[in-house]
Design a protein around this motif. Structure first.
Motif, PDB file in Angstrom:
ATOM      1  N   UNK A 122       0.799  -1.219   0.000  1.00 12.07           N
ATOM      2  CA  UNK A 122       0.000   0.000   0.000  1.00 12.07           C
ATOM      3  C   UNK A 122       0.835   1.275   0.000  1.00 12.07           C
ATOM      4  N   UNK A 123       2.121   1.145   0.240  1.00 13.00           N
ATOM      5  CA  UNK A 123       2.977   2.329   0.241  1.00 13.00           C
ATOM      6  C   UNK A 123       3.317   2.751  -1.191  1.00 13.00           C
ATOM      7  N   UNK A 124       3.615   4.031  -1.357  1.00 13.96           N
ATOM      8  CA  UNK A 124       3.981   4.555  -2.673  1.00 13.96           C
ATOM      9  C   UNK A 124       5.450   4.979  -2.634  1.00 13.96           C
ATOM     10  N   UNK A 125       6.323   4.231  -3.305  1.00 10.47           N
ATOM     11  CA  UNK A 125       7.754   4.547  -3.227  1.00 10.47           C
ATOM     12  C   UNK A 125       8.150   5.687  -4.158  1.00 10.47           C
ATOM     13  N   UNK A 126       9.304   6.288  -3.876  1.00 12.66           N
ATOM     14  CA  UNK A 126       9.957   7.134  -4.870  1.00 12.66           C
ATOM     15  C   UNK A 126      10.497   6.198  -5.948  1.00 12.66           C
ATOM     16  N   UNK A 127      10.616   6.697  -7.184  1.00 13.62           N
ATOM     17  CA  UNK A 127      11.120   5.867  -8.286  1.00 13.62           C
ATOM     18  C   UNK A 127      12.269   6.597  -8.969  1.00 13.62           C
ATOM     19  N   UNK A 128      13.418   5.933  -9.032  1.00 19.14           N
ATOM     20  CA  UNK A 128      14.618   6.539  -9.607  1.00 19.14           C
ATOM     21  C   UNK A 128      15.241   5.627 -10.657  1.00 19.14           C
ATOM     22  N   UNK A 129      15.819   6.216 -11.692  1.00 16.27           N
ATOM     23  CA  UNK A 129      16.714   5.484 -12.578  1.00 16.27           C
ATOM     24  C   UNK A 129      18.082   5.384 -11.897  1.00 16.27           C
ATOM     25  N   UNK A 130      18.795   4.290 -12.116  1.00 15.07           N
ATOM     26  CA  UNK A 130      20.157   4.167 -11.591  1.00 15.07           C
ATOM     27  C   UNK A 130      21.019   3.413 -12.588  1.00 15.07           C
ATOM     28  N   UNK A 131      22.330   3.580 -12.484  1.00 19.05           N
ATOM     29  CA  UNK A 131      23.279   2.955 -13.402  1.00 19.05           C
ATOM     30  C   UNK A 131      24.020   1.822 -12.703  1.00 19.05           C
ATOM     31  N   UNK A 132      23.684   0.561 -12.972  1.00 20.83           N
ATOM     32  CA  UNK A 132      24.321  -0.569 -12.287  1.00 20.83           C
ATOM     33  C   UNK A 132      25.822  -0.667 -12.547  1.00 20.83           C
ATOM     34  N   UNK A 133      26.301  -0.094 -13.645  1.00 15.33           N
ATOM     35  CA  UNK A 133      27.726  -0.160 -13.944  1.00 15.33           C
ATOM     36  C   UNK A 133      28.550   0.590 -12.900  1.00 15.33           C
ATOM     37  N   UNK A 134      27.928   1.591 -12.271  1.00 14.35           N
ATOM     38  CA  UNK A 134      28.648   2.359 -11.256  1.00 14.35           C
ATOM     39  C   UNK A 134      28.170   2.039  -9.845  1.00 14.35           C
ATOM     40  N   UNK A 135      26.871   1.917  -9.665  1.00 13.64           N
ATOM     41  CA  UNK A 135      26.333   1.545  -8.356  1.00 13.64           C
ATOM     42  C   UNK A 135      25.459   0.308  -8.543  1.00 13.64           C
ATOM     43  N   UNK A 136      26.031  -0.845  -8.223  1.00  9.92           N
ATOM     44  CA  UNK A 136      25.304  -2.094  -8.398  1.00  9.92           C
ATOM     45  C   UNK A 136      24.402  -2.312  -7.183  1.00  9.92           C
ATOM     46  N   UNK A 137      23.102  -2.468  -7.429  1.00 13.14           N
ATOM     47  CA  UNK A 137      22.119  -2.576  -6.353  1.00 13.14           C
ATOM     48  C   UNK A 137      21.535  -3.985  -6.294  1.00 13.14           C
ATOM     49  N   UNK A 138      21.260  -4.413  -5.056  1.00 14.22           N
ATOM     50  CA  UNK A 138      20.563  -5.672  -4.795  1.00 14.22           C
ATOM     51  C   UNK A 138      19.504  -5.403  -3.734  1.00 14.22           C
ATOM     52  N   UNK A 163      24.109  -1.891  -1.698  1.00 17.26           N
ATOM     53  CA  UNK A 163      24.799  -1.181  -2.769  1.00 17.26           C
ATOM     54  C   UNK A 163      26.287  -1.514  -2.772  1.00 17.26           C
ATOM     55  N   UNK A 164      26.823  -1.767  -3.959  1.00 17.63           N
ATOM     56  CA  UNK A 164      28.263  -1.935  -4.155  1.00 17.63           C
ATOM     57  C   UNK A 164      28.709  -0.893  -5.170  1.00 17.63           C
ATOM     58  N   UNK A 165      29.667  -0.053  -4.772  1.00 17.09           N
ATOM     59  CA  UNK A 165      30.225   0.927  -5.694  1.00 17.09           C
ATOM     60  C   UNK A 165      31.252   0.213  -6.565  1.00 17.09           C
ATOM     61  N   UNK A 166      30.997   0.144  -7.862  1.00 18.35           N
ATOM     62  CA  UNK A 166      31.833  -0.656  -8.751  1.00 18.35           C
ATOM     63  C   UNK A 166      33.141   0.014  -9.147  1.00 18.35           C
ATOM     64  N   UNK A 167      33.157   1.339  -9.242  1.00 23.09           N
ATOM     65  CA  UNK A 167      34.318   2.000  -9.810  1.00 23.09           C
ATOM     66  C   UNK A 167      35.538   1.876  -8.905  1.00 23.09           C
ATOM     67  N   UNK A 168      36.695   1.647  -9.509  1.00 20.22           N
ATOM     68  CA  UNK A 168      37.951   1.494  -8.776  1.00 20.22           C
ATOM     69  C   UNK A 168      38.402   2.802  -8.143  1.00 20.22           C
ATOM     70  N   UNK A 169      37.810   3.926  -8.574  1.00 19.43           N
ATOM     71  CA  UNK A 169      38.214   5.226  -8.038  1.00 19.43           C
ATOM     72  C   UNK A 169      37.698   5.461  -6.621  1.00 19.43           C
ATOM     73  N   UNK A 170      36.842   4.582  -6.108  1.00 21.53           N
ATOM     74  CA  UNK A 170      36.261   4.763  -4.769  1.00 21.53           C
ATOM     75  C   UNK A 170      37.343   4.558  -3.710  1.00 21.53           C
ATOM     76  N   UNK A 171      37.716   5.628  -3.003  1.00 23.63           N
ATOM     77  CA  UNK A 171      38.796   5.558  -2.024  1.00 23.63           C
ATOM     78  C   UNK A 171      38.463   4.605  -0.884  1.00 23.63           C
ATOM     79  N   UNK A 172      37.242   4.677  -0.412  1.00 27.96           N
ATOM     80  CA  UNK A 172      36.777   3.819   0.668  1.00 27.96           C
ATOM     81  C   UNK A 172      35.716   2.891   0.075  1.00 27.96           C
ATOM     82  N   UNK A 173      36.097   1.706  -0.405  1.00 28.32           N
ATOM     83  CA  UNK A 173      35.139   0.848  -1.114  1.00 28.32           C
ATOM     84  C   UNK A 173      33.876   0.570  -0.303  1.00 28.32           C
TER      85      UNK A 173
END
Length: 513
Positions: free
Chosen positions: A309-325, A334-344
């Motif tokens: 019965x709840x109404x969620x917010x709806x967003x597009x996201x890019x799994x190549x950079x932020x992989x969601x499960x 969330x897993x940040x995929x990019x190697x540039x992430x200082x604190x994985x």
């Protein structure tokens, strides 16, 4: 509390070889992602041509990110040993990380690549403390450049204009959103970082005049304050083109409708200080889909689950950079995929409830209606259906009372909506040790509204909305009409449960009012 600070220690020849291989492959994928964000026009092309086959590439990279951190990040190595997962090979074999079991246990340096924190260009952000205690989060220069590129690409896609002028009304303190937004927007627009100052924003609009395509970036409640302040001053809205970009907390369609009586359009982004800025973003299509979910029970059952019965917010996201499960409890990982992430950030759980769907799944659910809902942005990215934090509810008459339900009831069709500064929920003890929820409303400074009339309208609005969206509440109302006796308490500015609440982000649940 002293946090653990494990060192990386010497690696065996086998570990060094594994680290080199994983690093090379991770940099290769990261380089490909960065190529897709080199220019806002390229970013738009990637967002519009994303193919579901890339989901498998993203999942593989998320697994590699965990495997690489297992040999490169001291805290993560220690964490995996403690969970008996140091030899994990599949993504779901790596344990979830949270603020409680990971970020709050290990210090900042040990959670960085190679255990190295201090390096030029590192920015330290602070979370808002909405969970009870502010945390520090660090981001490196290459990571920040990627965030800036993504934010700039999105803004040019959703808010096109030849003379973009962004007024950044987020707080300019140590919070990530404010400083990051200002720097990112400077890539594609003229920017003024006013912070959350109503008078400065009003002066800026008057000084520069209507010859610009204005975008005001702010928390949703602040955008409402701005609308009310400009209305009060007789601001010539029709002469200007002003759009709103909000983030930091959820927004109801009732508030969006209220804002879009003045703003040309209002779009929201999703991020978390723990993870990254701009993990997800709305498009015209996602907004139309959300509005449709509010009235179409069949579509809601298909996309959200039977009886939701709840109404969620709806967003597009890019799994190549932020992989969601989504885990078994319905919580977002969330897993940040990019190697540039200082604190994985690795299978990190911020406590948000969510659902995930590809655009193809949504298209099948909509059927023939899909083409009519497709909008100019034409983003082909998958969709995140976000309910918000799992613990932000109060139980009322057998139903869960969510802040967004209250917001709908307060603003939808309320002739006195401009008198409301903010609201929060609390529990009030009744005789016989019974607790009832209270909707606390803080008045805007100088409001001359009749308090009893405002309380009555708000009570009727919240009860009517609950009866529409919550079967449990509607049933309680049929069985016991006194369920409509919802407590509404009106407070002067800064009084009652609002005393001492100075955070930029609203606090919607007060445990000890």
């Amino acid at each position: 509390m002293t946090r653990l600070s494990p060192a990386l220690g010497p690696l065996t020849p086998r570990q060094r070889w594994r680290r080199a291989r994983l690093q090379a492959y991770s940099w290769l994928l990261t380089g490909a992602y960065r190529l897709g964000a080199t220019h806002p026009a390229v970013w738009r092309f990637v967002a519009r041509t994303y193919h579901p086959v890339l989901d498998r590439v993203a999942a593989r990279h998320a697994r590699l990110a965990c495997q690489f951190a297992a040999v490169d990040v001291p805290a993560y190595r220690h964490f995996l040993r403690g969970h008996g997962a140091e030899h994990a090979r599949t993504l779901d074999a790596f344990p979830e990380t949270t603020k409680q079991n990971y970020a709050g246990v290990y210090n900042e340096a040990s959670r960085c690549q190679e255990g190295r924190l201090h390096r030029p260009g590192v920015i330290v952000d602070e979370s808002s403390g909405s969970s009870g205690k502010p945390y520090n989060w660090v981001r490196g220069p290459r990571e920040l450049k990627g965030i800036y590129r993504n934010a700039a690409g999105y803004i040019e896609l959703v808010f096109p204009g030849k003379k973009l002028f962004v007024i950044n009304a987020y707080s300019m303190g140590a919070w990530a959103t404010g400083t990051t937004t200002g720097t990112a927007m400077a890539r594609i627009a003229m920017v003024k970082n006013t912070g959350p100052d109503l008078e400065k924003i009003a002066d800026t609009l008057e000084h520069f005049g209507p010859g610009y395509d204005y975008v005001i970036a702010a928390y949703p409640p602040f955008l409402k304050h701005l609308r009310d302040r400009l209305d009060e001053a007789g601001f010539p809205w029709p002469d200007y083109r002003i759009r709103g970009m909000v983030g930091g907390e959820g927004m109801t369609e009732a508030l969006r409708d209220y804002l879009e009586e003045r703003f040309e359009e209002v779009r929201s982004g999703y991020g978390a200080s723990d993870l990254t800025i701009g993990m997800g973003a709305e498009s015209g299509f996602s907004v139309l889909l959300r509005k449709r979910l509010a009235t179409d029970e069949r579509l809601r059952d298909q996309l959200l689950g039977p009886g939701e019965q709840r109404l969620p917010m709806i967003f597009h996201y890019n799994p190549l950079e932020t992989f969601l499960e989504v885990n078994a409890a319905g919580e977002l990982l969330c897993t940040i995929n990019t190697k540039t992430c200082l604190q994985p950030k690795l299978r990190y759980n911020v406590g948000d409830e969510a659902r995930l769907h590809t655009l193809a799944e949504v298209r099948r659910a909509l059927g023939a209606e899909y083409e009519g809902a497709w909008t100019d942005e034409r983003m082909n990215l998958p969709l995140l259906f976000l309910f918000g934090r799992k613990d932000s509810t109060i139980s009322y008459m057998g139903a869960n009372l969510y802040p967004q339900d209250v917001e709908y009831g307060l603003y939808q069709g309320n002739p006195h909506a401009a008198a409301i500064n903010r609201f929060c929920l609390s529990l009030e003890e009744q005789p016989g040790l019974e607790y009832r929820p209270v909707v606390n409303i803080e008045l805007r400074e100088g409001s001359a509204v009749d308090r009893d009339e405002l309380a009555g309208i708000c009570r009727e609005g919240v009860v009517a909305h609950l009866a529409r969206v919550s079967r449990d509440f509607a049933e309680s109302l049929r069985e016991d009409p006194t369920a409509a006796d919802l407590r509404v308490s009106i407070h002067d500015p800064g009084q009652g449960p609002f005393a001492g609440l100075t955070k930029m982000k609203n606090v919607y649940l007060v445990r000890d009012a």
